[in-house]
Design a protein around this motif. Structure first.
Motif, short mmCIF file in Angstrom:
data_model
loop_
_atom_site.label_atom_id
_atom_site.label_comp_id
_atom_site.label_asym_id
_atom_site.label_seq_id
_atom_site.Cartn_x
_atom_site.Cartn_y
_atom_site.Cartn_z
N ALA A 1 50.02 44.01 54.99
CA ALA A 1 48.84 44.28 54.43
C ALA A 1 49.23 44.48 53.43
N SER A 2 49.97 45.18 52.54
CA SER A 2 50.30 45.83 51.33
C SER A 2 50.30 44.57 49.94
N LEU A 3 50.88 44.18 50.80
CA LEU A 3 51.33 43.29 49.76
C LEU A 3 49.90 42.03 49.59
N PRO A 4 49.73 41.36 50.42
CA PRO A 4 48.33 41.13 49.63
C PRO A 4 46.90 41.82 50.05
N GLY A 5 46.89 42.94 50.36
CA GLY A 5 45.66 44.09 50.18
C GLY A 5 45.54 44.62 48.19
N ILE A 6 46.97 45.03 48.03
CA ILE A 6 46.97 44.78 46.46
C ILE A 6 46.62 43.82 45.74
N PHE A 7 46.89 42.61 46.41
CA PHE A 7 47.15 41.12 45.35
C PHE A 7 45.02 41.01 44.83
N VAL A 8 44.71 41.31 46.23
CA VAL A 8 43.15 40.80 46.68
C VAL A 8 42.55 41.94 45.52
N VAL A 9 42.79 42.89 45.76
CA VAL A 9 42.30 44.11 44.48
C VAL A 9 42.73 43.77 42.54
N SER A 10 43.83 43.09 43.02
CA SER A 10 44.08 42.58 41.41
C SER A 10 43.13 41.91 40.59
N CYS A 11 43.41 40.80 41.86
CA CYS A 11 42.58 39.27 41.88
C CYS A 11 41.05 39.65 41.05
N LEU A 12 40.10 40.96 41.94
CA LEU A 12 39.41 40.57 41.93
C LEU A 12 39.10 41.97 40.54
N LEU A 13 39.97 43.07 40.26
CA LEU A 13 39.83 43.42 38.86
C LEU A 13 39.63 42.63 37.90
N LEU A 14 40.28 41.34 37.64
CA LEU A 14 40.92 40.25 36.99
C LEU A 14 39.80 39.27 36.62
N ALA A 15 38.88 39.06 37.81
CA ALA A 15 38.13 38.02 38.14
C ALA A 15 36.52 39.24 37.22
N GLY A 16 36.87 40.53 36.92
CA GLY A 16 35.94 41.54 36.77
C GLY A 16 34.78 41.67 37.62
N ALA A 17 35.14 40.75 38.68
CA ALA A 17 34.58 41.41 39.71
C ALA A 17 34.08 43.25 40.53
N LEU A 18 35.30 43.87 40.33
CA LEU A 18 35.29 45.41 40.18
C LEU A 18 35.96 45.68 38.73
N ARG A 19 35.01 47.02 38.37
CA ARG A 19 35.17 46.92 36.40
C ARG A 19 35.91 48.13 36.72
N GLN A 20 36.59 49.36 37.98
CA GLN A 20 37.01 50.19 37.94
C GLN A 20 38.19 50.05 37.62
N SER A 21 38.70 50.59 36.71
CA SER A 21 40.43 50.18 36.18
C SER A 21 41.49 51.29 37.18
N ALA A 22 40.27 52.31 37.41
CA ALA A 22 41.83 52.51 38.33
C ALA A 22 41.84 52.76 39.95
N LEU A 23 41.08 51.50 40.62
CA LEU A 23 41.19 51.12 41.24
C LEU A 23 42.84 50.66 42.53
N LEU A 24 43.24 49.88 41.41
CA LEU A 24 44.40 49.10 41.56
C LEU A 24 45.51 50.72 41.90
N PRO A 25 45.91 51.56 41.04
CA PRO A 25 46.78 51.93 41.05
C PRO A 25 46.69 52.97 43.01
N LEU A 26 45.29 53.12 42.64
CA LEU A 26 44.78 54.66 43.97
C LEU A 26 45.34 53.14 45.20
N VAL A 27 44.94 52.24 44.73
CA VAL A 27 45.14 51.39 46.47
C VAL A 27 46.28 51.54 46.89
N THR A 28 47.09 50.76 45.63
CA THR A 28 48.65 50.86 45.74
C THR A 28 49.14 52.14 46.24
N PHE A 29 48.81 53.40 45.87
CA PHE A 29 48.99 54.32 46.05
C PHE A 29 49.02 54.78 47.41
N ALA A 30 47.45 54.24 48.23
CA ALA A 30 46.83 54.49 49.36
C ALA A 30 48.32 53.80 50.13
#
Length: 119
Positions: free
Chosen positions: A31-60
């Motif tokens: 689940a880690s690679l698809p989960g990180i990929f989905v979060v990064s796609c949402l960040l790139l698409a502008g659906a998520l505004r917090q840039s700290a979210l990707l490192p937090l999801v990856t760290f989790a």
């Protein structure tokens, strides 16, 4: 120093806990690679505004994989009480028998004087 199996825990319970932890580890790994990929796609698409979210999801994911991996690595053999998967120089997570006493995975810990072990 041997890791003594938890007192009062039957070998079948120890194997069940190891199976559960192994399944959790595989689910986290898959689940880690698809989960990180989905979060990064949402960040790139502008659906998520917090840039700290990707490192937090990856760290989790990394932290969860590390915690479960350590639980598995510290699994004590129900027969000898030593680390099941490792010797002093090598760690093999996919090992099918104890690195020290040779107990096959998913087997109990018969008493050495049991009649079936004689001979």
């Amino acid at each position: 120093m041997p890791l003594s199996p938890e007192p009062g825990i039957a070998p079948s319970e120890a194997w069940r806990a190891l199976r559960r932890d192994s399944q959790i580890l595989w689910w986290l790994l898959f689940a880690s690679l698809p989960g990180i990929f989905v979060v990064s796609c949402l960040l790139l698409a502008g659906a998520l505004r917090q840039s700290a979210l990707l490192p937090l999801v990856t760290f989790a994911f990394v932290a969860a994989i590390g915690v479960v991996g350590l639980r598995i690595a510290r699994f004590a053999c129900p027969r000898c009480g030593k680390p099941y998967f490792e010797t002093w120089y090598f760690f093999q997570l996919l090992r099918r028998e104890c690195a020290h006493c040779g107990l096959r995975r998913e087997r109990g810990a018969p008493h050495p004087t049991h009649p079936a072990n004689a001979g």
